[in-house]
Design a protein around this motif. Structure first.
Motif, mmCIF file in Angstrom:
data_model
loop_
_atom_site.group_PDB
_atom_site.id
_atom_site.type_symbol
_atom_site.label_atom_id
_atom_site.label_comp_id
_atom_site.label_asym_id
_atom_site.label_seq_id
_atom_site.Cartn_x
_atom_site.Cartn_y
_atom_site.Cartn_z
ATOM 1 N N ILE A 346 39.286 52.065 59.808
ATOM 2 C CA ILE A 346 40.414 52.649 60.518
ATOM 3 C C ILE A 346 41.762 52.427 59.847
ATOM 4 N N GLN A 351 41.518 55.387 56.795
ATOM 5 C CA GLN A 351 41.507 56.195 58.015
ATOM 6 C C GLN A 351 40.280 57.098 58.091
ATOM 7 N N LEU A 355 37.974 58.885 65.446
ATOM 8 C CA LEU A 355 38.768 58.685 66.655
ATOM 9 C C LEU A 355 38.669 59.897 67.574
ATOM 10 N N TYR A 359 44.837 60.413 64.331
ATOM 11 C CA TYR A 359 45.724 59.385 63.798
ATOM 12 C C TYR A 359 47.165 59.874 63.887
ATOM 13 N N GLY A 400 35.495 53.356 65.252
ATOM 14 C CA GLY A 400 36.441 54.107 66.059
ATOM 15 C C GLY A 400 35.846 54.516 67.393
ATOM 16 N N ILE A 469 48.025 54.405 65.187
ATOM 17 C CA ILE A 469 47.252 54.723 66.402
ATOM 18 C C ILE A 469 48.097 54.590 67.662
ATOM 19 N N ARG A 473 46.368 52.894 72.336
ATOM 20 C CA ARG A 473 45.033 52.646 71.781
ATOM 21 C C ARG A 473 44.918 51.251 71.205
ATOM 22 N N HIS A 474 46.018 50.746 70.639
ATOM 23 C CA HIS A 474 45.993 49.413 70.036
ATOM 24 C C HIS A 474 45.616 48.343 71.050
#
Length: 634
Positions: A346, A351, A355, A359, A400, A469, A473-474
């Motif tokens: 991620i 990346q 997801l 992103y 992800g 992100i 989401r973090h």
């Protein structure tokens, strides 16, 4: 708590005489005279550990202070020192744990030990961060250390543990031009410590035949610049385009290197490992290690299937069965696991983790990139159904939230069509999980295999991730406690050598979400685990994942004596002190595989202590402490 430098008090653990045994037993346990002890043989134990804080992992409330190990390698009994005195005979080995922890050995549910052995044969950048100028200086040193002028122009320089997000200033992208500027014509490949990225110079690209016309292989990417030409960075399965041209070490070199890292694992307290990336090459190495008597752990090999194989369940099942038939007689191996990569990693700039939402561009704006999904839910479901029906388990790399959902959707399909309610499939890594999917782990009986040494604030989780992100989401990074609350079975792994094998810091980080090396704690209020949960997930939890909970994972009569004796009481010491835990003794099936007081054990323990300098140094000065090229042994 005992200091990590305090030796165990014990009598002749590896080669005591019978007479010394009888005299020592009474003295150490301090009660019965020698005449009260049973004779050698029937009724007596091979080994008794006493004066211990025994973490049984069974939830029992009565304190357990001693463990007796039978001559068949199983636990004879647990209880008080007085109760277990009757198991001490003339030739019973006796260990005084000095009030410190005795517990089940660590079960590593996702690790690549043979990869660690192979990597140890090359110089390492140890995942450090640096400027381009510093990196070029270090690589120039590595060129000199690996042959210098005599190696020109054809000897490959392969460097391990390159940090794909480590070029400073942050955001600097690697390009083959940076490696081409080095004073050499040799082909160069920097292998990412994450296992998902490789950076090659132009000479290596030429040898591999990689040009602007080279298509992306299934499951990988040849990164190209705005001009359409390769930049030198290869992602995931594209790495093989270069790696296949690198000369392999000899079998003898590999076996010796792998034996050494397995000793390191034993000195860290690891008694069972699920090797999460296995093919014929790895199985042949395990065969050689077992034949040489240098395979100290129980190994569950996960046979890796690539993205193309995942589309053909019948052929994949035949392939896995063929490998099992060929190698199932190798002592120490137990088959039944399949590994599939569903996505990549991620962190910026890779990346490639899949997801659900795109992103961000680093400034809060969505991009068109949702990462790479290497296998569809439909294909993964059919594959899982075929293997579950045949009694095999699935183990998905799902980093992800879209990859995690894909795995769960696949397992839901397999459950519907097979009717299996105890498949014990798993998803590994779980860096981001959508909250809507938390309860599905318990509903589907899926193991949540987490590598929680990563769950701290550092460059990887903050600078290389948060801007890309966003905070919403973090917050769901490595949601260990949320999964536990939702009823999921938590299991533990290190992903070594993608990350350093620092078992006890790994456990500490699961508890405080910072560990010894984090710059801060990563969402501790929401996701930190209790000490008891952490110990269970790395012992009985992972034993359940690997279908060996009837054999190992708890300390109780009848289980295999896969035990560790520590240098402190990890159930009571300050959480921060858990990181520095030393392993004094490791047993597998009652057999000593690490003894910190032996010559080989002291050397292995020293290597463990050396690794504690930090899994991700902040600068190359850390890599080269004590000498210009410490990383490659000079």
């Amino acid at each position: 708590m005992q200091s990590s430098s305090s030796p165990l008090s014990r009598r002749g653990l590896l080669a005591a005489g019978a007479a010394a045994g009888a005299a020592g037993a009474a003295g150490l346990l301090g009660a019965a005279p020698a005449s009260a002890a049973p004779s050698a043989g029937r009724g007596s134990a091979a080994l008794v550990v006493h004066n211990a804080s025994v973490y049984t992992g069974t939830g029992g409330r009565a304190p357990v202070r001693a463990v007796a190990v039978g001559r068949d390698g199983k636990i004879l009994a647990t209880g008080t020192d007085a109760a277990l005195r009757r198991y001490i005979g003339r030739d019973t080995e006796v260990v005084d744990a000095r009030g410190n922890t005795v517990m089940s050995g660590i079960h590593d549910g996702h690790v690549h030990p043979l990869g660690a052995g192979e990597r140890s044969l090359s110089p390492s950048l140890e995942s450090a961060e640096t400027t381009l100028a510093d990196l070029q200086a270090i690589l120039t040193g590595f060129l000199a250390d690996t042959g210098g002028a005599a190696a020109e122009p054809d000897r490959w320089l392969v460097v391990e543990d390159w940090n794909p997000v480590g070029l400073l200033p942050s955001g600097t992208l690697p390009h083959h031009d940076m490696l081409d500027a080095l004073p050499t014509r040799r082909p160069i490949a920097l292998v990412g410590g994450d296992g998902h990225n490789l950076w090659a110079n132009q000479r290596a690209l030429d040898i591999a035949g990689i040009t602007a016309a080279t298509p992306d292989p299934v499951g990988g990417q040849v990164v190209k610049g705005a001009d359409g030409r390769p930049t030198g960075v290869l992602k995931d399965d594209a790495q093989g385009l270069v790696k296949r041209h690198v000369p392999e070490p000899t079998r003898a070199e590999l076996v010796a290197a792998c034996a050494k890292v397995l000793e390191l694992a034993a000195a860290s307290g690891v008694t069972t490992m699920m090797d999460a990336l296995v093919g014929r090459h790895e199985l042949e190495l395990y065969q050689a290690l077992s034949a040489a008597g240098r395979l100290p752990q129980r190994i569950v090999p996960a046979i890796r299937l690539d993205a193309e194989q995942a589309k053909d369940p019948a052929a994949s099942l035949a392939y896995a069965r063929g490998l099992r038939r060929e190698f199932e007689g190798v002592g120490g191996l137990r088959f039944g696991m399949i590994k599939v990569f569903l996505d990549g990693v991620i962190e910026y700039p890779a990346q490639t983790a899949a997801l659900l939402e795109p992103y961000l561009d680093g400034n809060g704006r969505p991009t068109g990139n949702r990462g790479e999904l290497y296998t569809s839910a439909a294909d993964y479901g059919r594959l899982s159904a075929a293997f579950n029906r045949a009694g095999w388990q699935m183990h998905a790399h799902g980093l992800g939230d879209r990859a995690v959902r894909t795995a769960l959707d696949g397992y839901a399909y397999a459950r519907r069509v097979t009717g299996s309610r105890d498949a014990r499939n798993a998803v590994a890594h779980l860096q981001i999980v959508d909250p809507a999917d938390l309860r599905r782990f318990a509903q589907l009986g899926v193991a949540a295999c987490m590598q929680l040494q990563w769950a701290s604030e550092d460059t990887w989780t903050m600078e290389a991730l948060l801007p890309y992100i966003g905070p919403e989401r973090h917050r769901w990074m490595y949601p260990a406690r949320s999964l536990e609350k939702a009823g999921a079975r938590l299991t533990g792994g290190s992903d070594w050598p993608v990350d350093a094998l620092q078992v006890w810091n790994q456990l500490r980080t699961a508890i405080d979400r910072q560990g010894a090396f984090g710059s801060g704690a990563l969402h501790p209020e929401q996701e930190a685990l209790s000490r008891d949960t952490t110990l269970r997930m790395h012992t009985s939890g992972t034993a359940w994942q690997l279908r060996q909970e009837e054999l190992t994972g708890t300390v109780e009569a009848g289980k295999a004596a896969d035990l560790v004796v520590l240098d402190r009481d990890v159930t009571r010491c300050p959480v921060a002190d858990i990181s520095d835990t030393g392993v004094r003794l490791t047993l597998v099936g009652g057999r000593v595989v690490h003894d910190a007081d032996s010559a080989s054990g002291r050397a292995a323990s020293a290597r463990v202590a050396g690794a504690a300098s930090g899994p991700r140094p902040a600068a190359y000065a850390s890599v080269h402490a004590g000498g210009r090229h410490h990383a490659c042994g000079h």
